[in-house]
Design an enzyme around this catalytic site. Structure first.
Site, PDB file in Angstrom:
ATOM      1  N   MET A 147      -3.973   4.956  -0.629  1.00 35.22           N
ATOM      2  CA  MET A 147      -4.749   5.559   0.453  1.00 35.22           C
ATOM      3  C   MET A 147      -5.673   6.664  -0.056  1.00 35.22           C
ATOM      4  O   MET A 147      -6.670   6.975   0.589  1.00 35.22           O
ATOM      5  CB  MET A 147      -3.822   6.092   1.543  1.00 35.22           C
ATOM      6  N   ILE A 160       0.846  -1.197   0.000  1.00 32.44           N
ATOM      7  CA  ILE A 160       0.000   0.000   0.000  1.00 32.44           C
ATOM      8  C   ILE A 160       0.879   1.244   0.000  1.00 32.44           C
ATOM      9  O   ILE A 160       1.925   1.269   0.665  1.00 32.44           O
ATOM     10  CB  ILE A 160      -0.884  -0.007   1.266  1.00 32.44           C
ATOM     11  N   CYS A 161       0.425   2.282  -0.706  1.00 31.60           N
ATOM     12  CA  CYS A 161       1.085   3.588  -0.635  1.00 31.60           C
ATOM     13  C   CYS A 161       0.015   4.671  -0.781  1.00 31.60           C
ATOM     14  O   CYS A 161      -1.157   4.430  -0.519  1.00 31.60           O
ATOM     15  CB  CYS A 161       2.174   3.727  -1.695  1.00 31.60           C
ATOM     16  N   ARG A 162       0.401   5.855  -1.187  1.00 31.82           N
ATOM     17  CA  ARG A 162      -0.553   6.962  -1.304  1.00 31.82           C
ATOM     18  C   ARG A 162      -1.486   6.775  -2.500  1.00 31.82           C
ATOM     19  O   ARG A 162      -2.690   6.931  -2.386  1.00 31.82           O
ATOM     20  CB  ARG A 162       0.207   8.289  -1.425  1.00 31.82           C
ATOM     21  N   GLY A 178      -0.689   4.222  -5.297  1.00 34.92           N
ATOM     22  CA  GLY A 178      -0.486   2.960  -6.009  1.00 34.92           C
ATOM     23  C   GLY A 178       0.799   2.910  -6.801  1.00 34.92           C
ATOM     24  O   GLY A 178       1.177   1.849  -7.297  1.00 34.92           O
TER      25      GLY A 178
END
Length: 105
Positions: A96, A67-69, A71
């Site tokens: 996110m 997961i990141c901000r 993708g």
């Protein structure tokens, strides 16, 4: 030898997986400041900038969702992990920014 690939999963799919697969690993590759703003309760923070030295903390035998901000960094992390023998990888598309589920602050 072909490099193993990873799956792309939506935020909705990740929410369902968290509820039904308690042993799934959630790895957040954002930086600490981003993580502190908000994160999924069950994640382990391993910033992309530290992944090269910390990737052994991720169990290769467990399903892993990165997961990141948005993708993008998580896709880079999946590429790196796949090149180091991880095969049970998924990238949470939209990151996110698209997450509608519960968060911790």
């Amino acid at each position: 030898m072909a490099i193993p690939q990873w799956k792309e999963v939506s935020t909705e799919e990740v929410e369902a997986i968290i509820k039904t697969q308690p042993r799934v690993q959630l790895i957040d590759v954002r930086e600490l400041a981003e993580y502190r703003e908000e994160h999924i309760k069950e994640v382990t923070l391993i910033p992309l900038s530290q992944l090269e030295v910390r990737h052994d903390e991720i169990d290769r035998n467990q399903e892993t969702i990165v997961i990141c901000r948005s993708g993008n960094r998580s896709s880079q992390a999946c590429e790196f992990l796949a090149s180091h023998g991880h095969t049970k990888l998924s990238n949470m598309t939209g990151g996110m920014l698209a997450w509608q589920g519960n968060i911790s602050k």
